[in-house]
Enzyme design. Structure first.
Site, PDB file in Angstrom:
ATOM      1  N   CYS A  76      40.396  39.725  39.837  1.00  0.00           N
ATOM      2  CA  CYS A  76      41.242  40.130  38.786  1.00  0.00           C
ATOM      3  C   CYS A  76      41.161  41.620  39.026  1.00  0.00           C
ATOM      4  O   CYS A  76      40.168  42.357  39.337  1.00  0.00           O
ATOM      5  CB  CYS A  76      40.432  39.864  37.650  1.00  0.00           C
ATOM      6  SG  CYS A  76      41.065  40.693  35.906  1.00  0.00           S
ATOM      7  N   CYS A 218      48.058  43.049  33.727  1.00  0.00           N
ATOM      8  CA  CYS A 218      47.370  42.200  34.793  1.00  0.00           C
ATOM      9  C   CYS A 218      47.334  43.146  36.021  1.00  0.00           C
ATOM     10  O   CYS A 218      48.417  43.499  36.422  1.00  0.00           O
ATOM     11  CB  CYS A 218      48.102  40.952  34.964  1.00  0.00           C
ATOM     12  SG  CYS A 218      47.401  39.991  36.381  1.00  0.00           S
TER      13      CYS A 218
END
Length: 274
Positions: A76, A218
């Site tokens: 991530c 993101c």
């Protein structure tokens, strides 16, 4: 057992972060999902633990990332930037020779391998900053055309597609449909929709696998979108990013994700674990 946690966000992509160098927090799928639940828990897109970095290489720490569904996730990008800020606040690396001055660079292990991070700026009063994260290189032959867009892995798998009127586009409905096309993506994929803005920047909205919803930003999706378009200036619903990389023909190397990070609050979670 009470577990201290910090709540961070990277451009609206929010995380619960726990210092687990002592190994006290035993993350189970059910408990992580409860912590991340926005009605019955703290509420977050994911949870991260900062683990001891004494691995096969001299890492400052190891990052473990869990999706909001409780499952161990892949890399991530925004999480990596937030956990670097967390390590900075924890004084994971202190310089005794300079009178306790904090180091602003970290070398840590993520799901997809080693990463370097730098605290570009941190405002001690506002608890906000800018963090640069080194991302994995991507081979040119790993960027492939599929469906109406591109597919590549920037630490997590991403499908990127151009659309029109992205502001009003059904990101959740169409993202969920594409994410579940098993013939193309047997293990699922994150889905990014992109549109060029009049000022030359690229607008990106992302449906995230594991969250099963749109997130406000993101990091790996921003990186994927920058690579397939060559546009380094990215706009998301949660904030603006700069993505730098060196295209050599064979690889996209020296990839860096640069964007905002904020510490929202500190709290304690009462764990059911004994």
């Amino acid at each position: 057992m009470k577990i201290p946690f910090y709540k961070f966000d990277g451009a609206g992509n929010d995380f619960v972060v726990i210092d687990n160098r002592d190994g006290r927090f035993q993350a189970t799928e059910d408990e992580v999902a409860r912590i991340c639940h926005r009605r019955f828990g703290v509420g977050a897109d994911g949870l991260m633990t900062l683990e001891s970095g004494k691995c096969t290489m001299p890492f400052d720490f190891e990052m473990k990332y869990y999706n909001s569904d409780g499952r161990l996730g892949s890399m991530c990008g925004n999480g990596g930037r937030c956990i670097a800020a967390f390590a900075y606040l924890l004084r994971v690396k202190e310089s005794g020779a300079s009178g306790g001055e904090l180091h602003k660079t970290f070398h840590f292990k993520g799901y997809d391998g080693p990463h370097d991070a730098e605290i570009v700026m941190w405002d001690e009063k506002q608890h906000v900053g800018i963090v640069k994260l080194g991302m994995r290189s991507v081979a040119s032959n790993e960027v492939r055309r599929c469906l109406d867009g591109w597919f590549l892995d920037t630490g997590s798998p991403h499908y990127v597609q151009r659309v029109t009127d992205l502001e009003h586009f059904d990101v959740v409905g169409e993202g969920r449909r594409i994410r579940n096309i098993v013939e193309e993506f047997p293990e699922g994929t994150n889905v990014d929709f992109i549109e060029d803005l009049p000022d030359g920047r690229l607008f990106v909205r992302t449906y995230e696998r594991g969250v099963e919803d749109e997130t406000w930003a993101c990091g790996t999706g921003v990186t994927a979108s920058a690579i397939v378009t060559g546009n380094h200036s990215i706009v998301t619903r949660g904030g603006d990013f700069r993505v730098t990389f060196d295209p050599t023909g064979e690889t996209y190397g020296n990839v860096n994700l640069i964007g905002p990070v904020a510490l929202n609050f500190i709290g304690e979670w009462t764990s059911s674990a004994q």
